[in-house]
Design a protein around this motif. Structure first.
Motif, PDB file in Angstrom:
ATOM      1  N   PHE A  77      -1.432   6.562   9.090  1.00  0.00           N
ATOM      2  CA  PHE A  77      -0.252   7.289   8.984  1.00  0.00           C
ATOM      3  C   PHE A  77      -0.571   8.836   8.885  1.00  0.00           C
ATOM      4  O   PHE A  77      -1.652   9.192   8.422  1.00  0.00           O
ATOM      5  CB  PHE A  77       0.453   6.726   7.703  1.00  0.00           C
ATOM      6  N   ASN A  78       0.458   9.500   9.143  1.00  0.00           N
ATOM      7  CA  ASN A  78       0.376  10.938   8.920  1.00  0.00           C
ATOM      8  C   ASN A  78       1.381  11.448   8.309  1.00  0.00           C
ATOM      9  O   ASN A  78       2.462  11.104   8.063  1.00  0.00           O
ATOM     10  CB  ASN A  78       0.561  11.557  10.508  1.00  0.00           C
ATOM     11  N   MET A  79       1.011  12.650   7.449  1.00  0.00           N
ATOM     12  CA  MET A  79       1.878  13.302   6.252  1.00  0.00           C
ATOM     13  C   MET A  79       1.954  14.714   6.388  1.00  0.00           C
ATOM     14  O   MET A  79       0.545  15.258   6.998  1.00  0.00           O
ATOM     15  CB  MET A  79       1.265  12.824   4.987  1.00  0.00           C
ATOM     16  N   ALA A  80       2.840  15.256   6.063  1.00  0.00           N
ATOM     17  CA  ALA A  80       2.818  16.674   6.034  1.00  0.00           C
ATOM     18  C   ALA A  80       3.448  17.206   4.527  1.00  0.00           C
ATOM     19  O   ALA A  80       3.947  16.177   3.739  1.00  0.00           O
ATOM     20  CB  ALA A  80       3.998  17.417   6.922  1.00  0.00           C
ATOM     21  N   SER A  81       2.839  18.362   4.100  1.00  0.00           N
ATOM     22  CA  SER A  81       3.212  18.560   2.646  1.00  0.00           C
ATOM     23  C   SER A  81       4.286  19.625   2.627  1.00  0.00           C
ATOM     24  O   SER A  81       4.438  20.458   3.444  1.00  0.00           O
ATOM     25  CB  SER A  81       1.880  19.335   1.892  1.00  0.00           C
ATOM     26  N   GLU A  82       4.837  19.770   1.431  1.00  0.00           N
ATOM     27  CA  GLU A  82       5.919  20.504   1.622  1.00  0.00           C
ATOM     28  C   GLU A  82       6.158  21.149  -0.015  1.00  0.00           C
ATOM     29  O   GLU A  82       6.153  20.291  -0.994  1.00  0.00           O
ATOM     30  CB  GLU A  82       7.426  19.795   1.711  1.00  0.00           C
ATOM     31  N   ASP A  83       6.281  22.363  -0.228  1.00  0.00           N
ATOM     32  CA  ASP A  83       6.421  23.019  -1.509  1.00  0.00           C
ATOM     33  C   ASP A  83       7.785  22.641  -2.122  1.00  0.00           C
ATOM     34  O   ASP A  83       8.650  22.649  -1.201  1.00  0.00           O
ATOM     35  CB  ASP A  83       6.160  24.594  -1.356  1.00  0.00           C
ATOM     36  N   ILE A  84       7.637  22.567  -3.401  1.00  0.00           N
ATOM     37  CA  ILE A  84       9.067  22.423  -4.064  1.00  0.00           C
ATOM     38  C   ILE A  84       8.971  23.215  -5.148  1.00  0.00           C
ATOM     39  O   ILE A  84       8.345  23.234  -6.080  1.00  0.00           O
ATOM     40  CB  ILE A  84       9.105  20.906  -4.401  1.00  0.00           C
ATOM     41  N   ARG A  85      10.327  24.121  -5.425  1.00  0.00           N
ATOM     42  CA  ARG A  85      10.534  24.943  -6.650  1.00  0.00           C
ATOM     43  C   ARG A  85      11.916  24.667  -6.832  1.00  0.00           C
ATOM     44  O   ARG A  85      12.828  24.771  -6.175  1.00  0.00           O
ATOM     45  CB  ARG A  85      10.062  26.241  -6.023  1.00  0.00           C
ATOM     46  N   PHE A  86      12.095  24.893  -8.346  1.00  0.00           N
ATOM     47  CA  PHE A  86      13.272  24.614  -8.636  1.00  0.00           C
ATOM     48  C   PHE A  86      13.351  25.284 -10.169  1.00  0.00           C
ATOM     49  O   PHE A  86      12.589  25.205 -11.009  1.00  0.00           O
ATOM     50  CB  PHE A  86      14.125  23.186  -8.477  1.00  0.00           C
ATOM     51  N   VAL A 114       0.774  -1.185  -0.177  1.00  0.00           N
ATOM     52  CA  VAL A 114       0.085  -0.047   0.045  1.00  0.00           C
ATOM     53  C   VAL A 114       0.856   1.229  -0.045  1.00  0.00           C
ATOM     54  O   VAL A 114       1.970   1.252   0.842  1.00  0.00           O
ATOM     55  CB  VAL A 114      -1.079   0.111   1.365  1.00  0.00           C
ATOM     56  N   TYR A 115       0.360   2.164  -0.669  1.00  0.00           N
ATOM     57  CA  TYR A 115       1.219   3.487  -1.081  1.00  0.00           C
ATOM     58  C   TYR A 115       0.819   4.690   0.118  1.00  0.00           C
ATOM     59  O   TYR A 115      -0.378   4.568   0.644  1.00  0.00           O
ATOM     60  CB  TYR A 115       0.910   4.093  -2.400  1.00  0.00           C
ATOM     61  N   THR A 116       1.829   5.387   0.351  1.00  0.00           N
ATOM     62  CA  THR A 116       1.461   6.586   1.428  1.00  0.00           C
ATOM     63  C   THR A 116       0.918   7.753   0.727  1.00  0.00           C
ATOM     64  O   THR A 116       1.516   8.630   0.351  1.00  0.00           O
ATOM     65  CB  THR A 116       2.785   6.934   1.991  1.00  0.00           C
ATOM     66  N   ILE A 117      -0.336   7.262  -0.014  1.00  0.00           N
ATOM     67  CA  ILE A 117      -1.092   8.361  -0.698  1.00  0.00           C
ATOM     68  C   ILE A 117      -2.099   8.962   0.342  1.00  0.00           C
ATOM     69  O   ILE A 117      -2.634   8.276   1.221  1.00  0.00           O
ATOM     70  CB  ILE A 117      -1.685   8.049  -1.960  1.00  0.00           C
ATOM     71  N   GLY A 118      -2.746  10.227   0.075  1.00  0.00           N
ATOM     72  CA  GLY A 118      -3.988  10.727   0.834  1.00  0.00           C
ATOM     73  C   GLY A 118      -3.519  11.848   1.080  1.00  0.00           C
ATOM     74  O   GLY A 118      -3.417  12.540   0.019  1.00  0.00           O
ATOM     75  N   THR A 119      -4.013  12.578   2.137  1.00  0.00           N
ATOM     76  CA  THR A 119      -4.256  14.103   2.214  1.00  0.00           C
ATOM     77  C   THR A 119      -3.089  14.270   3.428  1.00  0.00           C
ATOM     78  O   THR A 119      -2.496  13.708   4.286  1.00  0.00           O
ATOM     79  CB  THR A 119      -5.318  14.615   2.666  1.00  0.00           C
ATOM     80  N   GLU A 120      -2.743  15.827   3.691  1.00  0.00           N
ATOM     81  CA  GLU A 120      -1.868  16.222   4.515  1.00  0.00           C
ATOM     82  C   GLU A 120      -2.701  15.870   6.016  1.00  0.00           C
ATOM     83  O   GLU A 120      -3.903  16.177   6.098  1.00  0.00           O
ATOM     84  CB  GLU A 120      -1.800  17.704   4.533  1.00  0.00           C
ATOM     85  N   GLY A 121      -1.987  15.421   7.094  1.00  0.00           N
ATOM     86  CA  GLY A 121      -2.421  15.118   8.119  1.00  0.00           C
ATOM     87  C   GLY A 121      -2.612  13.378   8.290  1.00  0.00           C
ATOM     88  O   GLY A 121      -1.844  12.862   7.714  1.00  0.00           O
ATOM     89  N   ASP A 122      -3.914  13.326   8.947  1.00  0.00           N
ATOM     90  CA  ASP A 122      -4.032  11.797   9.200  1.00  0.00           C
ATOM     91  C   ASP A 122      -4.803  11.066   8.173  1.00  0.00           C
ATOM     92  O   ASP A 122      -5.794  11.682   7.617  1.00  0.00           O
ATOM     93  CB  ASP A 122      -4.961  11.609  10.735  1.00  0.00           C
ATOM     94  N   ASN A 123      -4.421   9.944   7.912  1.00  0.00           N
ATOM     95  CA  ASN A 123      -4.974   9.034   6.892  1.00  0.00           C
ATOM     96  C   ASN A 123      -5.036   7.634   7.455  1.00  0.00           C
ATOM     97  O   ASN A 123      -4.176   7.292   8.378  1.00  0.00           O
ATOM     98  CB  ASN A 123      -4.133   9.090   5.679  1.00  0.00           C
ATOM     99  N   ARG A 124      -5.914   7.028   6.812  1.00  0.00           N
ATOM    100  CA  ARG A 124      -6.097   5.348   7.332  1.00  0.00           C
ATOM    101  C   ARG A 124      -6.372   4.464   6.214  1.00  0.00           C
ATOM    102  O   ARG A 124      -7.552   4.794   5.370  1.00  0.00           O
ATOM    103  CB  ARG A 124      -7.419   5.399   8.227  1.00  0.00           C
ATOM    104  N   TRP A 125      -5.655   3.454   6.086  1.00  0.00           N
ATOM    105  CA  TRP A 125      -5.974   2.389   5.148  1.00  0.00           C
ATOM    106  C   TRP A 125      -6.850   1.429   6.115  1.00  0.00           C
ATOM    107  O   TRP A 125      -6.236   1.000   7.090  1.00  0.00           O
ATOM    108  CB  TRP A 125      -4.562   1.786   4.714  1.00  0.00           C
TER     109      TRP A 125
END
Length: 167
Positions: free
Chosen positions: A116-125, A91-102
């Motif tokens: 699982f819990n995820m945070a988002s981060e902006d990327i620019r280059f 299973v992949y760590t996909i979902g939304t920022e914050g708490d997620n549940r499979w």
């Protein structure tokens, strides 16, 4: 007149060269597609380490999952030709920022949870004068049926071995 022209050119050149605008703050011209921040490779075993999918204790055809209560089922067993992955839940760590549940349906009576819990981060280059923008998720924590899963900072593949009672 030549001196004035030289002075004007020098001023314009110095203004153009002293432009310190950060190219990363400009308007995005391209997008960045990012992969999930990780993949959980879950092995279900009995008390002596036998794989419970391989030995038929859990019927591969029944195993399914739902992410964050979604109405659709997502098959967790992806058909790999590599036999090392054949009897794992993937299973992949996909979902939304914050708490997620499979919710992992293993049988008609057994459903496990992978939180699982995820945070988002902006990327620019900038590459070849083009500003690319996007985002990525960072996996902060995970637990399986309430058991904490240790995470390593730079690990994409997250192995989990779960001992299940089979009596």
């Amino acid at each position: 007149m030549g001196k004035y022209m030289l002075l004007v050119c020098s001023i314009v050149f110095s203004i153009a060269c002293s432009n310190t605008e950060d190219p990363l703050n400009g308007e995005c011209q391209g997008s960045i597609d990012t992969a999930p921040s990780g993949v959980f490779y879950i092995e279900l075993v009995d008390s002596v380490g036998n794989n419970l999918i391989e030995n038929g204790y859990f019927d591969r055809a029944i195993i399914a999952s739902k992410l964050n209560g979604a109405d659709f089922d997502y098959q967790t067993l992806i058909p790999y030709e590599n036999p090392d992955f054949e009897n794992l839940l993937i299973v992949y760590t996909i979902g939304t920022e914050g708490d997620n549940r499979w919710l992992l349906t293993l049988s008609e009576t057994e459903v496990d949870t992978l939180d699982f819990n995820m945070a988002s981060e902006d990327i620019r280059f900038v590459s070849e004068g083009i500003l690319y923008c996007g985002g990525r998720f960072i996996l902060n924590s995970a637990n399986y049926n309430g058991m904490n899963i240790p995470l390593k900072e730079s690990t994409y593949k997250i192995p989990i071995t779960i001992q299940k009672p089979t009596d």
